[in-house]
Motif scaffolding. Structure first.
Motif, short mmCIF file in Angstrom:
data_model
loop_
_atom_site.label_atom_id
_atom_site.label_comp_id
_atom_site.label_asym_id
_atom_site.label_seq_id
_atom_site.Cartn_x
_atom_site.Cartn_y
_atom_site.Cartn_z
N GLU A 275 0.83 -1.20 0.00
CA GLU A 275 0.00 0.00 0.00
C GLU A 275 0.87 1.26 0.00
OE1 GLU A 275 -3.25 2.07 2.93
OE2 GLU A 275 -3.22 -0.12 2.81
N GLU B 98 3.93 1.50 -1.16
CA GLU B 98 4.54 1.60 -2.49
C GLU B 98 3.55 2.13 -3.51
OE1 GLU B 98 6.12 -2.24 -3.43
OE2 GLU B 98 7.75 -2.08 -1.98
N ALA B 99 2.30 1.69 -3.40
CA ALA B 99 1.27 2.17 -4.33
C ALA B 99 1.05 3.67 -4.15
CB ALA B 99 -0.03 1.40 -4.11
N LYS B 100 1.00 4.13 -2.91
CA LYS B 100 0.83 5.56 -2.66
C LYS B 100 2.03 6.35 -3.18
CE LYS B 100 -2.25 5.40 1.32
NZ LYS B 100 -2.41 5.74 2.73
N ALA B 101 3.23 5.80 -3.00
CA ALA B 101 4.43 6.48 -3.48
C ALA B 101 4.43 6.57 -5.00
CB ALA B 101 5.68 5.75 -2.99
N SER B 102 4.02 5.50 -5.66
CA SER B 102 3.99 5.53 -7.13
C SER B 102 2.90 6.48 -7.62
CB SER B 102 3.78 4.12 -7.69
OG SER B 102 2.51 3.63 -7.32
N GLU B 103 1.77 6.55 -6.91
CA GLU B 103 0.72 7.49 -7.28
C GLU B 103 1.21 8.93 -7.11
OE1 GLU B 103 -2.87 6.76 -5.12
OE2 GLU B 103 -3.10 4.74 -5.94
N ALA C 245 4.32 9.92 -7.23
CA ALA C 245 5.31 10.18 -8.28
C ALA C 245 4.61 10.44 -9.61
CB ALA C 245 6.27 9.01 -8.40
N ALA C 246 3.56 9.68 -9.90
CA ALA C 246 2.82 9.89 -11.15
C ALA C 246 2.12 11.24 -11.14
CB ALA C 246 1.80 8.76 -11.34
#
Length: 137
Positions: A110, A112-117, A119-120
């Motif tokens: 979760e 990592e998903a927030k971090a990638s969101e 970054a996007a």
């Protein structure tokens, strides 16, 4: 070998049990060597002949699991850990560890998903002003 076990008696669906000493090869409701107590599972009533039970236990009589539980409640035996309880506790402990590991993995995924969101979103924010600049000119 002498066993301490329950002998069933009573009406249909209104059973009671007598705690008896009998040979290990005899039938459940066969003739016992000695009657040592009474147990009614519906009312949880238990009567134990403590002197006779102590004498039989000193002679080496082996109680069944249910009788052992009744004797532990009555204070004639000390509570001991049975192999089935140990196995059950080990399985429960392993399950708890697995759940904790799964929870950590889910939390990490979760994050990592927030971090990638994030970054996007940051990349999209950088591209958006770049696209708007030629439109203003």
């Amino acid at each position: 070998m002498i066993k301490l076990r329950l002998k069933r008696f009573g009406k249909k669906r209104e059973t009671s049990f007598r705690i008896v000493a009998c040979n290990s090869t005899s039938r459940r409701d066969g003739r016992p060597l000695q009657e040592l107590g009474f147990y009614n599972p519906r009312t949880k009533e238990t009567r134990l002949d403590t002197d006779a039970l102590r004498a039989r236990l000193e002679q080496g009589a082996q109680p069944s699991d249910t009788v052992r539980t009744l004797l532990e409640r009555g204070g004639l035996l000390t509570k001991s850990v049975r192999p089935a309880e140990v196995i059950g506790k080990l399985k429960q402990e392993e399950a708890r560890k697995k759940e904790a590991a799964d929870a950590k993995a889910a939390a990490k995924a979760e994050a990592e998903a927030k971090a990638s969101e994030a970054a996007a979103a940051a990349a999209a924010a950088e591209e958006a002003p770049a696209e708007e600049a030629p439109a203003e000119a």
